[in-house]
Enzyme design. Structure first.
Site, PDB file in Angstrom:
ATOM      1  N   VAL A   1       0.787  -1.137   0.100  1.00 43.23           N
ATOM      2  CA  VAL A   1       0.095   0.110   0.124  1.00 43.23           C
ATOM      3  C   VAL A   1       1.082   1.431  -0.074  1.00 43.23           C
ATOM      4  O   VAL A   1       1.774   1.450   0.714  1.00 43.23           O
ATOM      5  CB  VAL A   1      -0.933   0.084   1.379  1.00 43.23           C
ATOM      6  CG1 VAL A   1      -1.622   1.149   1.227  1.00 43.23           C
ATOM      7  CG2 VAL A   1      -1.806  -1.278   1.332  1.00 43.23           C
ATOM      8  N   CYS A   2       0.644   2.228  -0.907  1.00 45.80           N
ATOM      9  CA  CYS A   2       1.359   3.371  -0.913  1.00 45.80           C
ATOM     10  C   CYS A   2       2.753   3.272  -1.266  1.00 45.80           C
ATOM     11  O   CYS A   2       3.366   2.544  -1.795  1.00 45.80           O
ATOM     12  CB  CYS A   2       0.989   4.292   0.170  1.00 45.80           C
ATOM     13  SG  CYS A   2       1.645   6.012   0.208  1.00 45.80           S
ATOM     14  N   SER A   3       3.461   3.897  -0.370  1.00 39.27           N
ATOM     15  CA  SER A   3       5.040   3.688  -0.529  1.00 39.27           C
ATOM     16  C   SER A   3       5.617   2.499   0.238  1.00 39.27           C
ATOM     17  O   SER A   3       6.708   2.092   0.107  1.00 39.27           O
ATOM     18  CB  SER A   3       5.846   4.806   0.265  1.00 39.27           C
ATOM     19  OG  SER A   3       5.295   5.002   1.722  1.00 39.27           O
TER      20      SER A   3
ATOM     21  N   THR B   1       3.095   3.373  -6.937  1.00 44.40           N
ATOM     22  CA  THR B   1       3.305   3.798  -5.592  1.00 44.40           C
ATOM     23  C   THR B   1       2.912   5.140  -5.541  1.00 44.40           C
ATOM     24  O   THR B   1       2.209   5.600  -6.607  1.00 44.40           O
ATOM     25  CB  THR B   1       4.650   3.828  -5.288  1.00 44.40           C
ATOM     26  OG1 THR B   1       4.780   4.166  -3.791  1.00 44.40           O
ATOM     27  CG2 THR B   1       5.605   4.964  -5.733  1.00 44.40           C
TER      28      THR B   1
ATOM     29  N   ALA C   1      -1.455   2.739  -5.130  1.00 43.97           N
ATOM     30  CA  ALA C   1      -1.151   4.015  -5.095  1.00 43.97           C
ATOM     31  C   ALA C   1      -1.297   4.445  -3.742  1.00 43.97           C
ATOM     32  O   ALA C   1      -1.153   3.778  -2.647  1.00 43.97           O
ATOM     33  CB  ALA C   1      -1.974   4.884  -6.054  1.00 43.97           C
TER      34      ALA C   1
END
Length: 322
Positions: free
Chosen positions: A113-115, A133, A166
């Site tokens: 998830v995300c970074s 990302t 993202a």
């Protein structure tokens, strides 16, 4: 002889210090709601566990999480690696990266998830794969992990058994897609309705970013961009821009593309688009916005919105206006 009950699909969500709490709780709530909406006569489909190498995890919001100890003793359904401000320290933790690598090898599917994609990439799990990302860190990610085929716009990407998503709330989109794959569209839609979110969110994450991809590696064109932003209805021909930048036309076009990754015309369009987004968010009409931002017509603006954001200006205004 009675049939043996199928064991629940175990989902482990990895947390670490100064991580983003929504990266953890968003997906967790999706799977928990899928359990809640499963008929009482049927076994709960998911076993959700928060895991960490640390006994207590202080998130970036200050909320303290009490995870299970991360282990590698058994097979696993889904491993989800969260992200957040603490990801830079986490990716330098060789013990953590080695655990991710080993645990992913035991999982049916692995996600970030995300970074959190930085941690999967550091573990070598994204080499040769398509991934995404958070939009703010795409340039850094590409420079650090060139073997990964980064696509900066999708809300989430699936490449085989590896999933990436993202920024922040995109973890909810990713988890909903997993529920749909596991249990079917009707239940996934019921979960989305219960959580009051899209089952499949329209558009990509570009609709949430600010200056999109115009951040140059230097500030050569920062003054020009500021001037363009205040002259959107004026003459923005290439010759005018080159003169404003104090360069010959040929030199300007070459240096602009090298510095921004865009042609000057594309740069102008992105600045117009950014201003149009602001006006629509403030409640301006589509027609007035197109005129004020220098688009030749509302249709020209509509095509620009669809090309870059995946939604038209009317839909964008409906979604983001107060």
């Amino acid at each position: 002889m009675p049939m043996r009950e199928k064991p629940a699909h175990r989902v482990e969500i990895l947390a670490f210090a100064k991580g983003q709490i929504l990266d953890v709780t968003g997906p967790a709530q999706v799977f928990a709601t899928a359990n809640d909406l499963t008929p009482p006569s049927m076994p709960r489909p998911y076993e959700v566990a928060l895991v960490s190498l640390e006994p207590d995890v202080v998130t970036s919001s200050g909320v303290v999480l009490k995870p299970e100890a991360a282990a590698c003793q058994s097979s696993l359904g889904t491993l989800i690696v969260s992200g957040g401000y603490g990801v830079d320290a986490a990716r330098r933790n060789k013990v953590l990266i080695d655990w991710i690598r080993r645990r992913a090898s035991m999982a049916e599917r692995t996600a970030s998830v995300c970074s959190g994609a930085f941690l999967l990439a550091e573990a070598g799990l994204l080499d040769g794969r398509r991934a995404v990302t958070h939009w703010q860190r795409c340039a850094e990610f590409q420079g650090r992990y060139p073997a990964v085929r980064l696509d900066p716009d999708p809300i989430f990407v699936r490449d085989g058994e590896i999933w990436t998503s993202a920024g922040v709330t995109a973890g909810i989109d990713l988890a909903l897609a997993m529920v749909e794959e596991d249990l079917g569209r009707p239940l996934a839609l019921a979960v989305a309705r219960q959580l009051v979110v899209f089952l499949k969110r329209p558009g990509g994450q570009a609709q949430f970013s600010d200056a999109l991809t115009l951040q140059a590696s230097d500030q050569t064109f920062a003054e020009l961009h500021a001037w363009i932003a205040t002259h959107l209805g004026g003459d923005l021909a290439l010759t005018t821009l080159a003169e404003r930048a104090g360069m010959s036309l040929r030199t300007f076009c070459r240096r602009y593309r090298r510095g921004t990754g865009r042609t000057p015309s594309e740069g102008v369009e992105l600045i117009r688009l950014e201003r149009a987004r602001q006006l629509l968010e403030e409640g301006a009409s589509v027609t007035r916005t197109a005129t004020r931002c220098g688009f030749r017509s509302t249709e020209t603006m509509r095509r620009a919105f669809l090309r870059h954001l995946g939604v038209g200006p009317s839909a964008y205004r409906d979604r983001f206006h107060g």
